[in-house]
Write a protein that holds these residues in place. Structure first.
Motif, PDB file in Angstrom:
ATOM      1  N   GLY A   3      -9.957   4.370 -12.557  1.00  0.00           N
ATOM      2  CA  GLY A   3      -8.494   4.488 -12.399  1.00  0.00           C
ATOM      3  C   GLY A   3      -7.900   3.834 -11.413  1.00  0.00           C
ATOM      4  N   LYS A   4      -8.827   3.261 -10.644  1.00  0.00           N
ATOM      5  CA  LYS A   4      -8.158   2.362  -9.355  1.00  0.00           C
ATOM      6  C   LYS A   4      -7.948   0.829  -9.817  1.00  0.00           C
ATOM      7  CE  LYS A   4     -10.517   4.879  -6.033  1.00  0.00           C
ATOM      8  NZ  LYS A   4     -11.860   5.139  -4.806  1.00  0.00           N
ATOM      9  N   ARG A   5      -7.043   0.511  -9.338  1.00  0.00           N
ATOM     10  CA  ARG A   5      -6.312  -0.872  -9.712  1.00  0.00           C
ATOM     11  C   ARG A   5      -7.413  -1.794  -9.040  1.00  0.00           C
ATOM     12  NH1 ARG A   5      -0.642  -2.856  -7.964  1.00  0.00           N
ATOM     13  NH2 ARG A   5      -0.478  -0.569  -8.737  1.00  0.00           N
ATOM     14  N   ALA A   6      -7.715  -2.828  -9.894  1.00  0.00           N
ATOM     15  CA  ALA A   6      -8.664  -3.629  -9.693  1.00  0.00           C
ATOM     16  C   ALA A   6      -8.214  -5.011  -9.135  1.00  0.00           C
ATOM     17  CB  ALA A   6      -9.690  -4.292 -10.951  1.00  0.00           C
ATOM     18  N   LEU A   7      -6.909  -5.427  -9.585  1.00  0.00           N
ATOM     19  CA  LEU A   7      -6.148  -6.801  -9.167  1.00  0.00           C
ATOM     20  C   LEU A   7      -4.440  -6.327  -8.618  1.00  0.00           C
ATOM     21  CD1 LEU A   7      -7.182  -9.254 -11.855  1.00  0.00           C
ATOM     22  CD2 LEU A   7      -7.939  -8.947  -9.678  1.00  0.00           C
ATOM     23  N   ASN A   8      -4.381  -7.022  -7.818  1.00  0.00           N
ATOM     24  CA  ASN A   8      -3.171  -6.825  -7.268  1.00  0.00           C
ATOM     25  C   ASN A   8      -2.281  -8.170  -7.379  1.00  0.00           C
ATOM     26  OD1 ASN A   8      -0.841  -5.512  -5.958  1.00  0.00           O
ATOM     27  ND2 ASN A   8      -1.249  -6.188  -3.936  1.00  0.00           N
ATOM     28  N   PHE A   9      -0.933  -7.995  -8.102  1.00  0.00           N
ATOM     29  CA  PHE A   9      -0.307  -9.271  -8.206  1.00  0.00           C
ATOM     30  C   PHE A   9       1.101  -9.181  -7.452  1.00  0.00           C
ATOM     31  CE2 PHE A   9      -2.985  -8.606 -11.822  1.00  0.00           C
ATOM     32  CZ  PHE A   9      -3.533  -9.932 -12.082  1.00  0.00           C
ATOM     33  N   HIS A  66      11.455 -22.485  -7.365  1.00  0.00           N
ATOM     34  CA  HIS A  66      10.036 -22.438  -6.854  1.00  0.00           C
ATOM     35  C   HIS A  66       9.581 -20.925  -7.331  1.00  0.00           C
ATOM     36  CE1 HIS A  66      10.191 -26.029  -5.319  1.00  0.00           C
ATOM     37  NE2 HIS A  66       8.879 -26.205  -4.810  1.00  0.00           N
ATOM     38  N   PHE A  67       8.167 -20.952  -7.506  1.00  0.00           N
ATOM     39  CA  PHE A  67       7.521 -19.680  -8.066  1.00  0.00           C
ATOM     40  C   PHE A  67       6.322 -19.630  -7.286  1.00  0.00           C
ATOM     41  CE2 PHE A  67       4.240 -17.417 -11.002  1.00  0.00           C
ATOM     42  CZ  PHE A  67       4.965 -16.066 -10.471  1.00  0.00           C
ATOM     43  N   THR A  68       6.012 -18.579  -6.820  1.00  0.00           N
ATOM     44  CA  THR A  68       4.720 -18.104  -5.965  1.00  0.00           C
ATOM     45  C   THR A  68       4.063 -16.927  -6.534  1.00  0.00           C
ATOM     46  OG1 THR A  68       5.607 -19.303  -4.008  1.00  0.00           O
ATOM     47  CG2 THR A  68       3.846 -17.882  -3.848  1.00  0.00           C
ATOM     48  N   LEU A  69       2.891 -17.080  -6.838  1.00  0.00           N
ATOM     49  CA  LEU A  69       2.030 -16.080  -7.405  1.00  0.00           C
ATOM     50  C   LEU A  69       0.868 -15.761  -6.422  1.00  0.00           C
ATOM     51  CD1 LEU A  69       0.856 -14.138  -9.488  1.00  0.00           C
ATOM     52  CD2 LEU A  69      -0.441 -16.136 -10.457  1.00  0.00           C
ATOM     53  N   THR A  70       0.596 -14.514  -5.908  1.00  0.00           N
ATOM     54  CA  THR A  70      -0.719 -14.179  -5.154  1.00  0.00           C
ATOM     55  C   THR A  70      -1.248 -13.062  -5.900  1.00  0.00           C
ATOM     56  OG1 THR A  70       0.576 -14.495  -3.192  1.00  0.00           O
ATOM     57  CG2 THR A  70      -1.471 -13.289  -2.920  1.00  0.00           C
ATOM     58  N   VAL A  71      -2.673 -13.378  -6.105  1.00  0.00           N
ATOM     59  CA  VAL A  71      -3.547 -12.535  -6.739  1.00  0.00           C
ATOM     60  C   VAL A  71      -4.720 -11.970  -5.725  1.00  0.00           C
ATOM     61  CG1 VAL A  71      -5.198 -12.109  -8.536  1.00  0.00           C
ATOM     62  CG2 VAL A  71      -3.170 -13.508  -8.896  1.00  0.00           C
ATOM     63  N   GLN A  72      -4.904 -10.611  -5.596  1.00  0.00           N
ATOM     64  CA  GLN A  72      -5.902 -10.108  -4.570  1.00  0.00           C
ATOM     65  C   GLN A  72      -6.725  -9.074  -5.522  1.00  0.00           C
ATOM     66  OE1 GLN A  72      -3.091  -9.119  -1.444  1.00  0.00           O
ATOM     67  NE2 GLN A  72      -4.573 -10.034  -0.406  1.00  0.00           N
ATOM     68  N   VAL A  73      -7.987  -9.321  -5.283  1.00  0.00           N
ATOM     69  CA  VAL A  73      -9.021  -8.575  -5.928  1.00  0.00           C
ATOM     70  C   VAL A  73      -9.121  -7.138  -4.813  1.00  0.00           C
ATOM     71  CG1 VAL A  73     -11.366  -8.013  -6.585  1.00  0.00           C
ATOM     72  CG2 VAL A  73     -10.191 -10.276  -6.701  1.00  0.00           C
ATOM     73  N   GLU A  74      -8.662  -5.935  -5.199  1.00  0.00           N
ATOM     74  CA  GLU A  74      -8.641  -4.868  -4.425  1.00  0.00           C
ATOM     75  C   GLU A  74      -9.638  -4.509  -3.719  1.00  0.00           C
ATOM     76  OE1 GLU A  74      -5.660  -3.194  -3.492  1.00  0.00           O
ATOM     77  OE2 GLU A  74      -4.693  -5.053  -4.018  1.00  0.00           O
ATOM     78  N   ARG A  75     -10.737  -4.536  -4.421  1.00  0.00           N
ATOM     79  CA  ARG A  75     -12.219  -3.956  -3.882  1.00  0.00           C
ATOM     80  C   ARG A  75     -13.054  -4.689  -3.387  1.00  0.00           C
ATOM     81  NH1 ARG A  75     -12.794   0.414  -8.498  1.00  0.00           N
ATOM     82  NH2 ARG A  75     -11.477  -1.196  -9.423  1.00  0.00           N
TER      83      ARG A  75
END
Length: 105
Positions: A3-9, A66-75
């Motif tokens: 149930g924990k988030r895998a990706l953060n956007f 302009h559009f900026t996207l950041t994706v992070q793998v939480e764990r």
């Protein structure tokens, strides 16, 4: 699944380019990328780290040009580089599809 988030956007719209994403990823606690390096993902500016990536591209919307996207793998283990190829491939595709959805790509 636990149930924990895998990706953060993080999505950002702004007037003009956001500046040097590589410098921000080294200095800024918002991006928090470990071992950041500039990569060519086909956008105006892109940076890849051990646990995520950020990219920006021209995209005229009500929020700016302009559009900026950041994706992070939480764990992700920030000290390991093993996810970099997967994050790079994901970001290349996800950013392109997001720009299309916004009417910019």
């Amino acid at each position: 699944m636990d149930g924990k988030r895998a990706l953060n956007f993080r999505f950002g719209w702004h007037e003009g380019p956001p500046g040097d994403l590589l410098a921000y990823s080294r200095e800024n606690t918002v991006l928090e990328l470990t071992e950041p390096a500039r990569v060519d993902l086909g956008f105006e500016d892109s940076v890849l780290g051990n646990e995520g990536a950020t990219a920006t591209a021209p995209c005229r919307t009500a929020g700016g040009d302009h559009f900026t996207l950041t994706v992070q793998v939480e764990r992700a283990d920030k000290l390991k580089r093993d996810l970099r190829p997967a994050v790079e491939a994901f970001m290349r595709t996800y950013m392109a599809e997001t720009l299309k959805t916004l009417g910019c790509g």
